[in-house]
Design an enzyme around this catalytic site. Sequence first.
Site, PDB file in Angstrom:
ATOM      1  N   LYS A  44       0.660  -1.021  -0.148  1.00  0.00           N
ATOM      2  CA  LYS A  44      -0.096  -0.081  -0.129  1.00  0.00           C
ATOM      3  C   LYS A  44       1.063   1.178  -0.105  1.00  0.00           C
ATOM      4  O   LYS A  44       2.034   1.270   0.276  1.00  0.00           O
ATOM      5  CB  LYS A  44      -0.750  -0.071   1.306  1.00  0.00           C
ATOM      6  CG  LYS A  44      -2.094   1.072   1.184  1.00  0.00           C
ATOM      7  CD  LYS A  44      -3.093   0.113   0.447  1.00  0.00           C
ATOM      8  CE  LYS A  44      -4.472   0.930  -0.029  1.00  0.00           C
ATOM      9  NZ  LYS A  44      -5.643   0.029  -0.360  1.00  0.00           N
ATOM     10  N   ASP A  69      -6.978   4.251  -4.627  1.00  0.00           N
ATOM     11  CA  ASP A  69      -7.762   4.066  -3.208  1.00  0.00           C
ATOM     12  C   ASP A  69      -8.372   5.295  -3.079  1.00  0.00           C
ATOM     13  O   ASP A  69      -8.602   6.110  -3.897  1.00  0.00           O
ATOM     14  CB  ASP A  69      -6.623   3.609  -2.435  1.00  0.00           C
ATOM     15  CG  ASP A  69      -7.484   3.033  -0.974  1.00  0.00           C
ATOM     16  OD1 ASP A  69      -7.773   2.058  -0.911  1.00  0.00           O
ATOM     17  OD2 ASP A  69      -7.552   3.902  -0.014  1.00  0.00           O
TER      18      ASP A  69
HETATM   19  P1  NDP Z   1     -13.119   7.597  -3.039  1.00  0.00           P
HETATM   20  O1  NDP Z   1     -12.284   8.505  -2.789  1.00  0.00           O
HETATM   21  O2  NDP Z   1     -13.752   7.457  -4.209  1.00  0.00           O
HETATM   22  O3  NDP Z   1     -14.179   7.635  -2.105  1.00  0.00           O
HETATM   23  C1  NDP Z   1     -14.304   7.937  -0.618  1.00  0.00           C
HETATM   24  C2  NDP Z   1     -15.487   8.287  -0.208  1.00  0.00           C
HETATM   25  O4  NDP Z   1     -15.565   8.176   1.467  1.00  0.00           O
HETATM   26  C3  NDP Z   1     -16.001   9.589  -0.180  1.00  0.00           C
HETATM   27  O5  NDP Z   1     -17.370   9.671  -0.231  1.00  0.00           O
HETATM   28  C4  NDP Z   1     -15.380  10.327   1.250  1.00  0.00           C
HETATM   29  O6  NDP Z   1     -15.671  11.505   1.508  1.00  0.00           O
HETATM   30  C5  NDP Z   1     -15.550   9.295   2.045  1.00  0.00           C
HETATM   31  N1  NDP Z   1     -14.819   9.526   3.198  1.00  0.00           N
HETATM   32  C6  NDP Z   1     -13.305   9.302   2.995  1.00  0.00           C
HETATM   33  N2  NDP Z   1     -12.780   9.523   4.193  1.00  0.00           N
HETATM   34  C7  NDP Z   1     -13.713   9.775   4.943  1.00  0.00           C
HETATM   35  C8  NDP Z   1     -13.854  10.289   6.605  1.00  0.00           C
HETATM   36  N3  NDP Z   1     -12.784  10.315   7.250  1.00  0.00           N
HETATM   37  N4  NDP Z   1     -15.233  10.481   6.842  1.00  0.00           N
HETATM   38  C9  NDP Z   1     -16.251  10.485   6.121  1.00  0.00           C
HETATM   39  N5  NDP Z   1     -16.176  10.015   4.808  1.00  0.00           N
HETATM   40  C10 NDP Z   1     -15.019   9.779   4.556  1.00  0.00           C
HETATM   41  O7  NDP Z   1     -12.659   6.311  -2.468  1.00  0.00           O
HETATM   42  P2  NDP Z   1     -12.699   4.629  -2.708  1.00  0.00           P
HETATM   43  O8  NDP Z   1     -14.610   4.693  -2.692  1.00  0.00           O
HETATM   44  O9  NDP Z   1     -12.149   4.144  -3.608  1.00  0.00           O
HETATM   45  O10 NDP Z   1     -12.479   3.988  -1.070  1.00  0.00           O
HETATM   46  C11 NDP Z   1     -13.529   3.795  -0.114  1.00  0.00           C
HETATM   47  C12 NDP Z   1     -13.100   2.767   0.812  1.00  0.00           C
HETATM   48  O11 NDP Z   1     -12.949   1.622  -0.173  1.00  0.00           O
HETATM   49  C13 NDP Z   1     -11.632   2.921   1.493  1.00  0.00           C
HETATM   50  O12 NDP Z   1     -11.544   2.289   2.635  1.00  0.00           O
HETATM   51  C14 NDP Z   1     -10.727   2.173   0.445  1.00  0.00           C
HETATM   52  O13 NDP Z   1      -9.573   1.685   1.326  1.00  0.00           O
HETATM   53  C15 NDP Z   1     -11.649   0.794   0.051  1.00  0.00           C
HETATM   54  N6  NDP Z   1     -11.450   0.136  -0.929  1.00  0.00           N
HETATM   55  C16 NDP Z   1     -11.206   0.804  -2.296  1.00  0.00           C
HETATM   56  C17 NDP Z   1     -10.963  -0.104  -3.145  1.00  0.00           C
HETATM   57  C18 NDP Z   1     -10.919   0.589  -4.812  1.00  0.00           C
HETATM   58  O14 NDP Z   1     -10.845  -0.273  -5.680  1.00  0.00           O
HETATM   59  N7  NDP Z   1     -11.056   1.890  -4.803  1.00  0.00           N
HETATM   60  C19 NDP Z   1     -10.562  -1.506  -3.249  1.00  0.00           C
HETATM   61  C20 NDP Z   1     -11.136  -1.974  -1.857  1.00  0.00           C
HETATM   62  C21 NDP Z   1     -11.163  -1.288  -0.767  1.00  0.00           C
HETATM   63  P3  NDP Z   1     -15.293  12.917   1.226  1.00  0.00           P
HETATM   64  O15 NDP Z   1     -15.448  12.877  -0.420  1.00  0.00           O
HETATM   65  O16 NDP Z   1     -16.272  13.897   2.141  1.00  0.00           O
HETATM   66  O17 NDP Z   1     -13.879  13.043   1.872  1.00  0.00           O
HETATM   67  O1  2IT Z   2      -7.779  -1.776  -1.004  1.00  0.00           O
HETATM   68  C1  2IT Z   2      -7.798  -2.336  -2.080  1.00  0.00           C
HETATM   69  O2  2IT Z   2      -7.862  -3.570  -2.443  1.00  0.00           O
HETATM   70  C2  2IT Z   2      -7.468  -1.478  -3.129  1.00  0.00           C
HETATM   71  N1  2IT Z   2      -7.443  -0.096  -2.945  1.00  0.00           N
HETATM   72  C3  2IT Z   2      -7.220  -1.975  -4.527  1.00  0.00           C
HETATM   73  C4  2IT Z   2      -5.849  -2.350  -4.816  1.00  0.00           C
HETATM   74  C5  2IT Z   2      -5.391  -2.607  -6.329  1.00  0.00           C
HETATM   75  O3  2IT Z   2      -4.386  -2.954  -6.340  1.00  0.00           O
HETATM   76  O4  2IT Z   2      -6.379  -2.659  -7.241  1.00  0.00           O
END
Ligand code: NDP
Ligand code: 2IT
Length: 444
Positions: A127, A167
């Site tokens: 990461k 992420d």
């Molecule tokens: P994005 O940046 O697309 O979206 C994040 C969302 O979560 C936004 O709506 C943001 O709101 C909100 N958020 C983030 N931090 C906070 C906080 N401290 N309090 C309240 N709301 C918050 O990220 P992703 O959708 O890609 O990621 C979301 C989660 O999923 C993370 O935990 C990530 O590690 C996990 N994840 C992502 C993957 C991927 O492929 N993208 C794969 C597996 C897991 P705001 O805009 O107001 O900050």
């Molecule tokens: O938390 C996760 O699994 C991710 N943000 C995606 C990682 C990846 O290599 O696609």
Amino acid sequence: MSSSFIDLINHTKGKNPNQPEFIQAVTEVVEDLIPYMNEKHPTWSELKIIERIIEPERVISFRVTWLDDNNHVQINRGYRIQMNSALGPYKGGLRFHPTVNLSILKFLAFEQVFKNSLTGIPLGGAKGGSDFDPKGKSDMEIMRFCQSFMNELYRHIGAETDIPAGDIGVGEREIGYLFGQYKRLQNQFTGVLTGKGKFWGGSYIRPEATGYGLLYFVQCMFESLNESLVGKIVTISGAGNVAYYAAEKAIQLGAKVVTFSNSTGTLYDPDGFTPEKLHFLSTLGRDLNGYISKYSNAEFHQDSKPWCFKCDIALPCATENELNEADAQNLIDNGCICVAEGANMPSTREAIQIFHKSKIYFAPGKAANAGGVAVSGLEMSQNWIGQQWSPDKVDNRLKVIMENIHKTCLKYGKESCGYVNYLKGANIGGFIKVAVAMKAQGLV
Ligand code: NDP
Ligand code: 2IT
């Protein structure tokens, strides 16, 4: 609790001071691993597999200097944690968020090792990211930051070494700028990053994969209970990549999604979101409140979380520790029967204890959100062979991968009373292959 578990946690705390998220992730995993290992594989204990698995293979930290639009010098800190390469090259996302620090990235890298193992694709775990805050930055500032970040990161990564992805705060736009700079520095067009655009080496379904995969996993959970998702009320936190596509798939499968949230508050639509409403939401950016101007039955609750609304299924898809003990009790009291994590470690340890005690179905992120990295793995395969597979082919493979992860969780997590402890199943199921590989590869 066994003394070896307590000793290990105390030792880990001593070696990693001020890293609460990392300690939390380690505790959640080794609690299940130590009894399993002592019973089934005592030799792994002599080889100190667990002590080694919690120590990153490499931690890289670097300065990122860039110029903002006013020509002022800005300095951020960049990181890459290369946690474990027993199963394959390091793989995991990059996070750009002001809260990023060593503790958060180490917990994410640690979880990634088990998650990647569960996908069945040969990937190690990593990461990275930066405390850079993308909010309010211009497109050119984002580009200059990404280029400066890559000016250092490029020497540590490679298509056969370490393959970052997105992420929080890192999506297709950022991957584009990072990829462009890597290509320029190395003079190579390779699959060094995943989450690329579909016309320049990306895979179909990668943007959708984490959210869709989460729902395929929930579908498996409900099928194993002879239940379906039709008519189920779903609350979702977050309004980003994972939340959006989780909602899209939940709606396709007949469920009723009633919330989204972000750091400003929660949007509640008691009538349920439709594809048209989702599209409108996607045009609003972070302004969830703006939704109400068009759909007046909906409510925006400033500074509140979605866990006070009645639901059958809760899908935390925002960030770590966003669902605490009180939220968990609220969900149970309101009749929630399933919590599946789209985010990484969104439920606190106390919240998980409540889910387990209440015998509701709880799917940890390392199993339920593995669809994203799984399709990243499929993107790597397509890059290696110089082909692009159809959306249907990728989606079908994603479904099979999620079904297999579900089977693994049942295999190692089913208790004699029939209840499935998905956390234990995912921890043990993810661990075994890594441990076997570490043993085979000697003391490295
Ligand atoms: P994005 O940046 O697309 O979206 C994040 C969302 O979560 C936004 O709506 C943001 O709101 C909100 N958020 C983030 N931090 C906070 C906080 N401290 N309090 C309240 N709301 C918050 O990220 P992703 O959708 O890609 O990621 C979301 C989660 O999923 C993370 O935990 C990530 O590690 C996990 N994840 C992502 C993957 C991927 O492929 N993208 C794969 C597996 C897991 P705001 O805009 O107001 O900050
Ligand atoms: O938390 C996760 O699994 C991710 N943000 C995606 C990682 C990846 O290599 O696609």
